[in-house]
Motif scaffolding. Structure first.
Motif, short mmCIF file in Angstrom:
data_model
loop_
_atom_site.label_atom_id
_atom_site.label_comp_id
_atom_site.label_asym_id
_atom_site.label_seq_id
_atom_site.Cartn_x
_atom_site.Cartn_y
_atom_site.Cartn_z
N ARG A 1 0.78 -1.16 -0.27
CA ARG A 1 -0.01 0.20 -0.18
C ARG A 1 0.84 1.23 -0.06
NH1 ARG A 1 -5.79 -1.07 1.16
NH2 ARG A 1 -5.95 -3.06 1.12
N LEU A 2 0.37 2.51 -0.38
CA LEU A 2 0.78 3.73 -0.36
C LEU A 2 0.54 4.20 1.04
CD1 LEU A 2 2.10 6.04 -1.80
CD2 LEU A 2 0.02 6.88 -2.40
N GLY B 1 -3.88 5.53 5.44
CA GLY B 1 -5.15 5.89 4.94
C GLY B 1 -6.18 5.25 5.86
N ASP C 1 0.66 11.92 -6.88
CA ASP C 1 -0.04 11.71 -5.91
C ASP C 1 -1.06 10.70 -6.09
OD1 ASP C 1 1.03 13.18 -3.56
OD2 ASP C 1 -0.36 14.96 -4.19
N ALA C 2 -1.49 9.90 -4.84
CA ALA C 2 -2.65 8.91 -4.98
C ALA C 2 -3.20 8.81 -3.70
CB ALA C 2 -1.88 7.45 -5.30
N PRO C 3 -4.47 8.30 -3.46
CA PRO C 3 -4.94 8.20 -2.02
C PRO C 3 -4.04 7.34 -1.39
CG PRO C 3 -6.50 7.73 -4.00
CD PRO C 3 -5.25 8.00 -4.61
N ALA D 1 -3.80 3.34 -1.31
CA ALA D 1 -3.82 2.69 -2.46
C ALA D 1 -3.15 1.38 -2.63
CB ALA D 1 -3.37 3.77 -3.57
N ARG D 2 -3.52 0.50 -3.20
CA ARG D 2 -2.93 -0.90 -3.29
C ARG D 2 -2.02 -0.77 -4.51
NH1 ARG D 2 -4.21 -6.78 -3.98
NH2 ARG D 2 -2.94 -7.66 -2.01
N HIS E 1 -0.67 -2.77 -7.87
CA HIS E 1 -1.23 -3.57 -8.86
C HIS E 1 -0.28 -4.14 -9.60
CE1 HIS E 1 -5.55 -2.53 -8.13
NE2 HIS E 1 -4.80 -0.99 -8.13
#
Length: 112
Positions: free
Chosen positions: A15-16, A40, A104-106, A109-110, A112
């Motif tokens: 994850r992020l 998150g 940026d990403a939430p 975020a997983r 992939h």
């Protein structure tokens, strides 16, 4: 290393996260920092011991995006309980460079 199936890779929950605190970890056998990473709302804040002292200083890590494995069992490292594995790659001299997205990403975020 031998090949693995996609099913094995998908077992890792990568994850992020964003580093919200970073402190020296003088009790560690190898030079390391204690990190607090916000993954998150679903996962929350996890602690991580990271051997990244050659390329980073604690104050430069706060606010930085990182990738981490969040479904490994916690590890007790001296007096610190590490709850996530912060991901990095070694440079030509063996110093660890953190793995992070280039935009940026939430948080949470997983990969992939």
């Amino acid at each position: 290393m031998g090949e693995i199936g996609i099913e094995d890779f998908l077992k890792l929950d990568i994850r992020l996260g964003r580093v919200i605190d970073a402190q020296p970890f003088p009790e560690a056998r190898k030079p390391a920092f204690r990190l607090w990473i916000d993954f998150g709302p679903e996962i929350g804040v996890r602690k991580s011991s990271a051997q990244i002292t050659e390329r980073y200083a604690p104050q430069t890590l706060i606010g930085r995006l990182v990738m981490g494995v969040v479904n490994l069992p916690p590890r007790q490292i001296g007096p610190f309980r590490s709850e996530a594995l912060t991901l990095g790659v070694a440079d030509a001299d063996g110093a660890v460079i953190l793995v992070a997205p280039d935009a940026d990403a939430p948080l949470g975020a997983r990969l992939h």
